[in-house]
Design an enzyme around this catalytic site. Sequence first.
Site, PDB file in Angstrom:
ATOM      1  N   GLY A 104       0.806  -1.226   0.000  1.00 35.78           N
ATOM      2  CA  GLY A 104       0.000   0.000   0.000  1.00 35.78           C
ATOM      3  C   GLY A 104       0.832   1.266   0.000  1.00 35.78           C
ATOM      4  N   ARG A 107       3.879   5.846   2.094  1.00 35.59           N
ATOM      5  CA  ARG A 107       4.345   7.223   2.268  1.00 35.59           C
ATOM      6  C   ARG A 107       3.881   8.130   1.132  1.00 35.59           C
ATOM      7  NH1 ARG A 107      10.743   7.056   0.863  1.00 35.59           N
ATOM      8  NH2 ARG A 107      10.699   5.256  -0.525  1.00 35.59           N
ATOM      9  N   LYS A 127       4.665  12.174  -2.403  1.00 40.14           N
ATOM     10  CA  LYS A 127       5.477  11.045  -1.918  1.00 40.14           C
ATOM     11  C   LYS A 127       6.415  11.547  -0.830  1.00 40.14           C
ATOM     12  CE  LYS A 127       8.544   7.316  -3.431  1.00 40.14           C
ATOM     13  NZ  LYS A 127       9.055   6.581  -4.595  1.00 40.14           N
ATOM     14  N   ASP A 139       8.566   5.508   8.524  1.00 38.51           N
ATOM     15  CA  ASP A 139       8.255   6.903   8.867  1.00 38.51           C
ATOM     16  C   ASP A 139       7.418   7.671   7.849  1.00 38.51           C
ATOM     17  OD1 ASP A 139      10.083   7.254   6.871  1.00 38.51           O
ATOM     18  OD2 ASP A 139      11.620   8.202   8.120  1.00 38.51           O
ATOM     19  N   GLY A 140       7.165   7.088   6.686  1.00 37.92           N
ATOM     20  CA  GLY A 140       6.343   7.786   5.695  1.00 37.92           C
ATOM     21  C   GLY A 140       7.055   8.938   5.005  1.00 37.92           C
ATOM     22  N   ARG A 204      -2.147   0.004  -9.624  1.00 42.38           N
ATOM     23  CA  ARG A 204      -1.037  -0.937  -9.847  1.00 42.38           C
ATOM     24  C   ARG A 204      -1.579  -2.361  -9.924  1.00 42.38           C
ATOM     25  NH1 ARG A 204       3.579   1.551  -6.666  1.00 42.38           N
ATOM     26  NH2 ARG A 204       2.925   3.688  -6.333  1.00 42.38           N
ATOM     27  N   ASP A 282       3.914  -4.678  -7.278  1.00 39.66           N
ATOM     28  CA  ASP A 282       3.328  -3.449  -6.718  1.00 39.66           C
ATOM     29  C   ASP A 282       3.899  -2.212  -7.411  1.00 39.66           C
ATOM     30  OD1 ASP A 282       5.565  -4.635  -5.167  1.00 39.66           O
ATOM     31  OD2 ASP A 282       5.637  -2.657  -4.246  1.00 39.66           O
ATOM     32  N   ASN A 283       4.952  -2.393  -8.201  1.00 35.51           N
ATOM     33  CA  ASN A 283       5.540  -1.258  -8.921  1.00 35.51           C
ATOM     34  C   ASN A 283       5.198  -1.303 -10.405  1.00 35.51           C
ATOM     35  OD1 ASN A 283       6.674  -0.309  -6.577  1.00 35.51           O
ATOM     36  ND2 ASN A 283       8.644  -1.297  -6.890  1.00 35.51           N
ATOM     37  N   ASP A 292       7.529   4.397  -9.673  1.00 37.88           N
ATOM     38  CA  ASP A 292       8.370   4.106  -8.505  1.00 37.88           C
ATOM     39  C   ASP A 292       9.848   4.051  -8.862  1.00 37.88           C
ATOM     40  OD1 ASP A 292       6.267   4.186  -6.833  1.00 37.88           O
ATOM     41  OD2 ASP A 292       6.551   2.203  -5.972  1.00 37.88           O
TER      42      ASP A 292
END
Length: 536
Positions: A104, A107, A127, A139-140, A204, A282-283, A292
């Site tokens: 998911g 960030r 992002k 930490d995002g 995606r 996922d990319n 990404d």
Amino acid sequence: MKLAAPPTLGSRFVAALPGDAEKENRSRQVSNALYTPVLPEAVSDPRLLMLSPTLSAELGLDEAFCQSDSFARLMSGNELFPGVVPFATRYGGHQFGHWAGQLGDGRAINLGELVARDGRFMNLQLKGAGPTPYSRGADGRAVLRSSAREFLCSEAMHFLGVPTTRALSLVLTGDQVVRDMFYDGNPQKEPGAIVCRVAPSFTRFGHFQLCAYWGELDLLRLLIHQCIRDDFPHLGAPTIDSGKDLSRDLMLRWFEEICQSTARMIVHWMCLGFVHGVMNTDNMSVLGLTIDYGPYGWLDHFDPEWTPNTTDAQTRRYRYAEQPDIALWNLYQLANALLPVLEDVPSVEKILQAFPLFYENEWFNRMGEKLGLEDRSGDEGRALIRDLVGLLTLRETDMTLFFRALADLPLMGDVGQDIAVLQHTFYGSEPVEGEHLEQLSGWLQRYEARVKQEAQSPAQRHERMNRVNPWFILRNYLVQEALDRVQEVGDFSGLHALHAVLQSPYAEHKDFPGFHRKRPDWARHRAGASMLSCSS
Ligand code: AMP
Ligand code: MG
């Protein structure tokens, strides 16, 4: 009409699909929802470092507005556009060949979409704007080093003509972010940054995969419908609230388009020497956009086995030459996820089985363009292309310089003259000799004979070739040098110079001779200049 004030944003994704019922922003598994509303976390002192002037114009944003403090606050998440309900989306994926479960937007915070000047919807996403339920305890945030690389490369790809997500802005947050860049127990503070990514859709493969994995078939069906309806409007799907289901034929045509646009994207990468580095499912974008930008890289010398990703150095799953096969593997994973709704294994298999031939035809066609061949259908041209790929590995040869130099060959029946033109594209200073000399001479003779069969003039050929063989690519070491200057003396001019030149990569930039050179020796094994870690 130019907008002097922030535009109002909406989201068809949010309007059509169910969101997370739980509102709390803590790392957790989310079920039966495709997104979670989540607010960006404010940063200390947002400052605009880079802006894409062409993209802001395409989005209809006023120039003065883009230079305002308000714009820097909007591009960092400190302020929100009117109408925005920020959200993070839920997806899963296969990482390095293994199912990884929920990933998911850990960030990336989506702001929604606006209608660009050409009438297309464009989504804006920040992002590095703070943690979300998908952050898995991280930490995002994002550091300047990786954000500058993403900003520059997505813009570079766009101007090279490669389908890609774009980057509107790069903002320094004024906050420090701690990263262990080499994963060696040496964490350091680095400046934080936020990129505003822009794309018609950020859907995606992994969005479908996670629904299928959890057996959420109604959700999967709805996502397929929303995707076809909104991201593939030319397919003419019925609206979701019409209550009409999608026909199987329509869904198969959609899947075939995903396969073909993925193949086209990979052809672009291969013909330019781009290596994504993390082709996890996922990319992978359903629109066949490069997405990404992490530990990506460009071939300096043509090495089919090269991967830019240090995490991948052992198995080299994502090496240059493997990218077409990995793309197909990823499409198989998408197909598996879609099958519970598509319910037609033979048709889906047929589409997947057509991928290699479709890819090969597209690849030969583009490689033929790189060689300046007008007629790209014959076996002779194909043999020339195939043999050239082998030839390029006989001695370290700079891929970009070599193809650019091909247009300058005299081709006057004197192979020695031709080789002299190519000499600067080879690494090392020794003359061309031995097996390499023999093969290269034979190839040049065949190439000359082939070119002379065509009606086009040398000037026409030269002009055509320079439209597909770039003068400039964003070599890793060039970005690293620019980043070193930022770190050492706070000088951002190197990043701005790269940004200026990458907007016309097929033109010669005589005032930047250093941008059209082989990788220097010092950069061969230096971290950041050759390979990169995933730390970002
Ligand atoms: P990537 O390797 O960049 O494609 O990221 C894989 C997953 O890790 C995605 O779900 C990202 O959102 C997540 N991720 C990467 N870095 C961070 C970070 N600093 N904070 C939160 N999530 C992250
Ligand atoms: Mg990713």
